[in-house]
Design a protein around this motif. Structure first.
Motif, PDB file in Angstrom:
ATOM      1  N   VAL A  94      -9.156  -0.477   8.709  1.00  0.00           N
ATOM      2  CA  VAL A  94      -9.149   0.610   7.703  1.00  0.00           C
ATOM      3  C   VAL A  94     -10.394   1.496   7.772  1.00  0.00           C
ATOM      4  CG1 VAL A  94      -7.716  -0.738   6.122  1.00  0.00           C
ATOM      5  CG2 VAL A  94     -10.190  -0.759   5.811  1.00  0.00           C
ATOM      6  N   LEU A 135      -4.150  -0.832  -0.640  1.00  0.00           N
ATOM      7  CA  LEU A 135      -3.524  -1.926   0.109  1.00  0.00           C
ATOM      8  C   LEU A 135      -4.006  -3.250  -0.474  1.00  0.00           C
ATOM      9  CD1 LEU A 135      -1.896  -2.876   2.681  1.00  0.00           C
ATOM     10  CD2 LEU A 135      -4.087  -2.840   3.898  1.00  0.00           C
ATOM     11  N   VAL A 144      -1.587  -1.342   8.607  1.00  0.00           N
ATOM     12  CA  VAL A 144      -2.492  -0.238   8.226  1.00  0.00           C
ATOM     13  C   VAL A 144      -1.948   1.090   8.764  1.00  0.00           C
ATOM     14  CG1 VAL A 144      -4.827   0.700   8.542  1.00  0.00           C
ATOM     15  CG2 VAL A 144      -4.511  -1.729   7.994  1.00  0.00           C
ATOM     16  N   ASN A 202      -8.851  -7.240  -0.190  1.00  0.00           N
ATOM     17  CA  ASN A 202      -8.710  -8.316   0.804  1.00  0.00           C
ATOM     18  C   ASN A 202      -8.552  -9.627   0.050  1.00  0.00           C
ATOM     19  OD1 ASN A 202      -8.798  -7.303   3.517  1.00  0.00           O
ATOM     20  ND2 ASN A 202     -10.904  -6.639   3.114  1.00  0.00           N
ATOM     21  N   VAL A 241      -8.855  -1.117  -0.475  1.00  0.00           N
ATOM     22  CA  VAL A 241      -8.218  -2.333   0.048  1.00  0.00           C
ATOM     23  C   VAL A 241      -8.689  -3.513  -0.781  1.00  0.00           C
ATOM     24  CG1 VAL A 241      -8.048  -3.888   2.024  1.00  0.00           C
ATOM     25  CG2 VAL A 241      -8.141  -1.441   2.404  1.00  0.00           C
TER      26      VAL A 241
END
Ligand SMILES: NC(=O)c1ccc[n+]([C@@H]2O[C@H](COP(=O)([O-])OP(=O)(O)OC[C@H]3O[C@@H](n4cnc5c(N)ncnc54)[C@H](OP(=O)(O)O)[C@@H]3O)[C@@H](O)[C@H]2O)c1
Length: 271
Positions: free
Chosen positions: A115, A10, A64, A79, A77
């Protein structure tokens, strides 16, 4: 974290700049990538775009949940979502300061909290927090931006300690200037007008900041670094990425006397 299979990743803030470069590169390398945007348009071929506003709990939970429903797991992930607020600290409203933190800091916390349950269940996961060299040295007229990235550094260090026993790794990536739309997307504090006592210094420093961003490293350089982190068995606490002349800030701050380091920053920004 296993390193030899395609990963489910992600990437927040994948509509432009660093996030988009990461999403494109990781998907081109065979990873299954979910990018995000507050207003997802047609994503470039190779990755799916989800709607996500990191300042909203429900939006983070929904994005998510979509990935987990479709893939059953989330391996990594990035960020990355964030923006830069510019202006004198004295003239920054608390509302403007809160919004900067709500995006650059609490946005990361929200995504981490969303997550981690799945990553703990799978006893595996990698969280890459996109910080900044502004999280190493407090930059003039980018005080709230710097503060949000300093806070992110602390969060990263603490989270590493808390989740390592679950097989989850966390790291901070500190880019120097990167040529992206961050310059055009910069938000200026509303109160700072032509009568501001900081007007001249702010204009000078911001001119230098924007010039450096326009001459910054390509976003693809950061994306290649993210790819190497994804393929590592163990990641370190933090990495700098960008031009060498900027990356040495970390060493300069660690080894130079504080007043000398400050003097160098002042002359760099014309203050
Ligand atoms: N460029 C640099 O010189 C530089 C240097 C160091 C660190 N960084 C960091 O790198 C990250 C990416 O910056 P960039 O340079 O690529 O800037 P950018 O091109 O302006 O991209 C910012 C991304 O963040 C997303 N975003 C902004 N606010 C959001 C929110 N509330 N919720 C969800 N997404 C949001 C935007 O997506 P939408 O607008 O589509 O929602 C966009 O995709 C930031 O964290 C920045 O601090 C950049």
């Amino acid at each position: 974290m296993s390193t030899n299979r395609a990963k489910i990743v992600l990437v927040t803030g994948a509509s432009s700049g660093i996030g988009r470069a990461c999403a494109e590169l990781l998907s081109a390398q065979g990873h299954t990538v979910y990018g995000t945007s507050r207003k997802p348009a047609q994503a470039p071929a190779g990755f799916r775009m989800l709607e996500l506003d990191v300042t909203r709990d429900d939006s983070v939970q929904a994005a998510v949940a979509t990935v987990l429903a479709e893939q059953g797991r989330l391996d990594a992930v990035v960020n990355n979502a964030g923006y830069a607020l510019a202006g004198p600290l004295e003239e920054t409203s608390i509302e403007e300061a809160r919004h900067q933190f709500d995006t650059n800091f609490f946005g990361v916390l929200r995504v981490c909290q969303a997550v981690l349950p799945s990553m703990r269940t799978h006893r595996s996961g990698l969280i890459i927090n996109v910080s900044s060299l502004g999280g190493v040295a407090g930059l003039p007229f980018q005080g709230l931006y710097s503060a949000s990235k300093f806070a992110l550094e602390g969060l990263t260090e603490s989270l590493r300690l808390e989740v390592a026993s679950f097989g989850i790794q966390v790291t901070s990536l500190q880019p120097g200037d990167v040529y992206t739309p961050i310059t055009e997307n910069r938000v200026r504090v509303r109160q700072s007008g032509p009568d501001s006592p900081y007007r001249s210094a702010f204009a000078t420093a911001l001119g230098i900041i924007e010039k450096e961003e326009r001459a910054g490293a390509p976003a693809g350089l950061v994306a290649r670094h993210v790819l190497t982190l994804l393929e590592r068995k163990q990641v370190g606490v933090r990495y700098t990425v960008g031009r060498l002349s900027q990356r040495i800030i970390t060493a300069a701050k660690a080894f130079l006397p504080s007043r000398l380091f400050e003097h160098l920053l002042k002359s760099y920004y014309g203050l």
